[in-house]
Design a protein around this motif. Structure first.
Motif, PDB file in Angstrom:
ATOM      1  N   TYR A 190      84.411  77.892  56.239  1.00 56.79           N
ATOM      2  CA  TYR A 190      84.498  77.757  57.684  1.00 56.79           C
ATOM      3  C   TYR A 190      85.166  76.268  58.067  1.00 56.79           C
ATOM      4  CZ  TYR A 190      83.256  77.891  62.605  1.00 56.79           C
ATOM      5  OH  TYR A 190      83.250  77.985  63.922  1.00 56.79           O
ATOM      6  N   ASN A 191      86.158  76.437  58.845  1.00 54.90           N
ATOM      7  CA  ASN A 191      86.890  75.187  59.224  1.00 54.90           C
ATOM      8  C   ASN A 191      86.060  74.531  60.225  1.00 54.90           C
ATOM      9  OD1 ASN A 191      89.045  73.521  59.613  1.00 54.90           O
ATOM     10  ND2 ASN A 191      89.552  74.420  61.321  1.00 54.90           N
ATOM     11  N   ILE A 192      85.516  73.270  59.817  1.00 56.10           N
ATOM     12  CA  ILE A 192      85.192  72.431  60.733  1.00 56.10           C
ATOM     13  C   ILE A 192      85.981  71.045  60.788  1.00 56.10           C
ATOM     14  CG2 ILE A 192      83.163  70.975  61.765  1.00 56.10           C
ATOM     15  CD1 ILE A 192      81.436  73.262  60.467  1.00 56.10           C
ATOM     16  N   ASN A 193      86.544  70.711  61.827  1.00 54.28           N
ATOM     17  CA  ASN A 193      87.247  69.583  61.989  1.00 54.28           C
ATOM     18  C   ASN A 193      86.537  68.066  62.303  1.00 54.28           C
ATOM     19  OD1 ASN A 193      89.408  67.552  62.140  1.00 54.28           O
ATOM     20  ND2 ASN A 193      90.399  68.309  64.307  1.00 54.28           N
ATOM     21  N   PHE A 194      85.926  67.487  61.288  1.00 51.22           N
ATOM     22  CA  PHE A 194      84.989  66.452  61.689  1.00 51.22           C
ATOM     23  C   PHE A 194      85.631  65.272  62.400  1.00 51.22           C
ATOM     24  CE2 PHE A 194      82.317  68.832  58.455  1.00 51.22           C
ATOM     25  CZ  PHE A 194      81.323  69.000  59.310  1.00 51.22           C
ATOM     26  N   ALA A 195      85.006  64.833  63.248  1.00 50.08           N
ATOM     27  CA  ALA A 195      85.538  63.471  63.978  1.00 50.08           C
ATOM     28  C   ALA A 195      85.110  62.330  63.120  1.00 50.08           C
ATOM     29  CB  ALA A 195      85.135  63.439  65.712  1.00 50.08           C
ATOM     30  N   GLU A 196      85.913  61.281  63.762  1.00 50.10           N
ATOM     31  CA  GLU A 196      85.444  60.014  62.948  1.00 50.10           C
ATOM     32  C   GLU A 196      85.000  58.827  63.890  1.00 50.10           C
ATOM     33  OE1 GLU A 196      85.567  58.368  59.761  1.00 50.10           O
ATOM     34  OE2 GLU A 196      85.724  60.442  58.802  1.00 50.10           O
ATOM     35  N   SER A 197      83.915  58.441  63.619  1.00 47.63           N
ATOM     36  CA  SER A 197      83.219  57.451  64.701  1.00 47.63           C
ATOM     37  C   SER A 197      84.147  56.169  64.637  1.00 47.63           C
ATOM     38  CB  SER A 197      81.858  56.952  64.115  1.00 47.63           C
ATOM     39  OG  SER A 197      81.546  55.909  64.862  1.00 47.63           O
ATOM     40  N   MET A 198      84.199  55.879  66.140  1.00 48.24           N
ATOM     41  CA  MET A 198      85.094  54.559  66.369  1.00 48.24           C
ATOM     42  C   MET A 198      84.571  53.324  65.908  1.00 48.24           C
ATOM     43  SD  MET A 198      83.918  54.074  70.492  1.00 48.24           S
ATOM     44  CE  MET A 198      85.140  52.599  70.755  1.00 48.24           C
ATOM     45  N   ARG A 199      83.455  53.371  65.304  1.00 48.87           N
ATOM     46  CA  ARG A 199      82.808  52.201  64.862  1.00 48.87           C
ATOM     47  C   ARG A 199      83.215  51.791  63.474  1.00 48.87           C
ATOM     48  NH1 ARG A 199      78.162  50.409  67.276  1.00 48.87           N
ATOM     49  NH2 ARG A 199      78.503  48.460  66.200  1.00 48.87           N
ATOM     50  N   SER A 200      83.361  50.778  62.831  1.00 45.77           N
ATOM     51  CA  SER A 200      83.973  50.324  61.673  1.00 45.77           C
ATOM     52  C   SER A 200      83.446  51.129  60.473  1.00 45.77           C
ATOM     53  CB  SER A 200      83.821  49.003  61.382  1.00 45.77           C
ATOM     54  OG  SER A 200      82.367  48.785  61.082  1.00 45.77           O
ATOM     55  N   ASP A 201      82.391  51.502  60.280  1.00 48.77           N
ATOM     56  CA  ASP A 201      81.858  52.359  59.306  1.00 48.77           C
ATOM     57  C   ASP A 201      82.354  53.958  59.241  1.00 48.77           C
ATOM     58  OD1 ASP A 201      80.244  52.639  61.247  1.00 48.77           O
ATOM     59  OD2 ASP A 201      78.462  52.746  59.940  1.00 48.77           O
ATOM     60  N   GLY A 202      82.739  54.217  60.405  1.00 45.96           N
ATOM     61  CA  GLY A 202      83.353  55.733  60.457  1.00 45.96           C
ATOM     62  C   GLY A 202      82.321  56.878  60.414  1.00 45.96           C
ATOM     63  N   GLY A 203      82.807  57.921  59.840  1.00 44.54           N
ATOM     64  CA  GLY A 203      81.850  59.067  59.372  1.00 44.54           C
ATOM     65  C   GLY A 203      81.746  59.863  60.690  1.00 44.54           C
ATOM     66  N   ALA A 204      81.056  61.213  60.392  1.00 44.43           N
ATOM     67  CA  ALA A 204      80.997  62.167  61.621  1.00 44.43           C
ATOM     68  C   ALA A 204      79.834  61.899  62.226  1.00 44.43           C
ATOM     69  CB  ALA A 204      81.043  63.425  61.054  1.00 44.43           C
TER      70      ALA A 204
END
Length: 397
Positions: A190-204
Motif C-alpha cells: 500500500y503506497n504511503i508517501n512519508f514526509a520528512e521532519s524539518m528537524r535535522s534528524d528527519g524521519g516521519a
C-alpha cells in the motif's frame, strides 16, 4: 500591429479552451450540486451561519447551498425545521434522497469507526494541511485509531486533488507503533508517501515545528489532540472564542460510511463556515466516497486487517463474561448518555445488551457516548451507573 492583435486573440482563445477543458475534467463544468448547511446551534447565532453561506454562494464555485433550519431572511433555499433534533433528521433525509450531496453541520454524533479530517492553514508558511482526525473516533483502541486516521487523511487529500500526499505522524503517545504499522502496510504494497521532519534528524515522526510549518500534507494524530489543534489553528488570533481561519473539522470518513457530512464547531465564525461549504463541495466532486472504497480495498490487500489485529492483541475490551453477548432487537437510538471512558465504551454497550436494552457506541459533543432509545434513557442510565461506568447523575450533551 494587426498581426500582433491576431496573435493575442489566438492566445486568448487558446487559453479559454484550456480552461474549459480543465473545468470539464475537474467536474467544475456542468450540473451544479447542492450542499446543505444546518443553521441551528452556533454560539454566534444563526446569522453567523447564514452569512457564511451567502459568502460561499457568491464565490461562483458551481454549487448551490440549501439551508436547513428556521425561516430566515436570505435569498438562499431553506428547508424549514424548528429544532436541532428535527434538523439532523431532515439533513439525513435530504442526503439519503440525494437532494443534497453533502452537508455541513455541528454537534453531530458519528458511529465509532468514523472520524473527520480537518483542513487548516498553518501560521508558519500559510500552507494548507489535513489533520487526521479531529472529531469522532476511528477505533476505541488508540493506536489502531491513528493507523486508520492516516488512511482517512490520505483519502481526503486525494479527494482534494493531491495524488500522492505526504504523511507525517505527530510525536504523541503511540506514534512509534503507528509508524511501524504504516511502514508494514507500505512494505505489503500500500503506497504511503512519508514526509520528512524539518528537524535535522528527519524521519516521519513530526515535531511541533512540523505542525506549525505544515511539513506534511496529512498530519496523523489522535482525535482528541487533533480537535485541540483545530481549535488552536483556527482561533489563535482571536483568543479562542471565534474560529476565523481554516476550513472546519472536515468530512467524516470510515470504511463503508456512505454519507458526506462535514463538521463545524459551535465557535466557527463566518469565514470558516464559508470555507467549510467549499471544502464540502470539493470533496464531493472529488468523489471521496469512491476513493475511500478504493483505498480500503488496496489497504486490505496489503493486510490492513492483520496489522490492526496485531495492534489489538494486548488490548482486552471484552471480559470472559461479555463473550457471547447478543444484541437485542435493533431500535432507533436518538438518546445519548455521556461521561463514559472510551476504553469502557464497548463494555458499557454490552452491559446494556445483557439487560435487554439495545444500545450503540458513538462519539458526541463531549466525547464517547452510548446511544439508546429516548424512552430508555433513564433505565439505561441507572444500569450504567450501577455498573460503575458513569456517575449517577447523567452527563447530557
Amino acid at each position: 500591429m494587426i498581426m500582433g492583435q491576431k496573435r493575442a486573440v489566438k492566445q486568448i482563445i487558446g487559453k479559454t479552451f484550456i480552461e474549459i477543458a480543465d473545468a470539464i475534467k475537474s467536474g467544475e463544468f456542468g450540473e451544479k450540486i447542492r450542499i446543505g448547511l444546518t443553521i441551528l446551534g452556533s454560539e454566534h447565532g444563526t446569522e453567523n451561519l447564514v452569512k457564511g453561506a451567502e459568502i460561499a454562494a457568491k464565490k461562483g464555485e458551481n454549487f448551490d447551498i440549501v439551508l436547513i433550519g428556521p425561516k430566515v431572511d436570505t435569498y438562499l433555499e431553506i428547508v424549514e425545521v424548528e429544532s436541532e433534533k428535527d434538523m439532523h433528521k431532515k439533513m439525513e433525509e435530504l442526503l439519503d434522497s440525494g437532494y443534497i450531496k453533502a452537508c455541513v453541520t455541528m454537534h453531530y454524533s458519528f458511529p465509532v469507526g468514523v472520524s473527520t479530517v480537518g483542513r487548516v492553514i498553518t501560521p508558519g508558511y500559510g500552507k494548507e494541511m489535513f489533520i487526521g482526525t479531529t472529531t469522532g473516533t476511528s477505533s476505541v483502541n488508540r493506536t489502531e485509531a491513528m493507523v486508520k486516521n492516516a488512511l482517512y487523511g490520505i483519502i481526503t487529500a486525494k479527494a482534494m486533488g493531491i495524488e500522492n500526499p505526504t504523511v507525517g505522524i505527530l510525536n504523541v503517545d503511540g506514534a512509534r507503533q503507528v509508524e511501524r504499522a504504516l511502514k508494514e502496510l507500505r512494505d505489503n504494497g500500500y503506497n504511503i508517501n512519508f514526509a520528512e521532519s524539518m528537524r535535522s534528524d528527519g524521519g516521519a515522526i513530526m515535531r511541533g515545528n512540523d505542525l506549525l510549518a505544515g511539513t506534511a500534507d496529512v498530519m496523523v494524530i489522535d482525535t482528541l489532540t487533533g480537535n485541540i489543534m483545530m481549535k488552536v489553528f483556527s482561533s489563535f488570533t482571536t483568543g479562542g472564542s471565534y474560529e476565523g481561519l481554516g476550513y472546519g473539522y472536515g468530512p467524516g470518513v470510515g470504511e463503508d460510511y456512505d454519507k458526506i457530512i462535514l463538521i463545524l464547531s459551535r465557535a466557527s465564525g463566518i469565514p470558516v463556515v464559508s470555507n467549510a461549504l467549499s471544502y464540502a463541495a470539493k470533496v464531493t466532486k472529488g468523489k471521496i466516497l469512491e476513493i475511500a472504497k478504493e483505498e480500503f480495498e488496496k489497504a486490505k490487500k496489503a493486510k490492513l486487517d492483520e496489522i490492526l489485529k496485531h495492534l489489538r492483541k494486548d488490548y482486552k475490551k471484552e471480559t470472559e463474561s461479555e463473550e457471547g453477548v447478543v444484541a437485542p432487537s435493533k431500535e432507533v437510538v436518538t438518546g445519548s448518555i455521556s461521561g463514559i471512558d472510551i476504553m469502557d465504551l464497548e463494555a458499557a454497550v454490552k452491559v446494556l445488551w445483557k439487560t435487554g436494552i439495545y444500545a450503540e457506541s458513538g462519539m458526541g459533543c463531549t466525547g464517547p457516548i452510548v446511544l439508546v432509545n429516548e424512552e430508555r434513557i433513564d433505565i439505561a442510565t441507572e444500569v450504567l451507573a450501577k455498573a460503575g461506568f458513569i456517575e449517577k447523575e447523567r452527563d447530557i450533551c
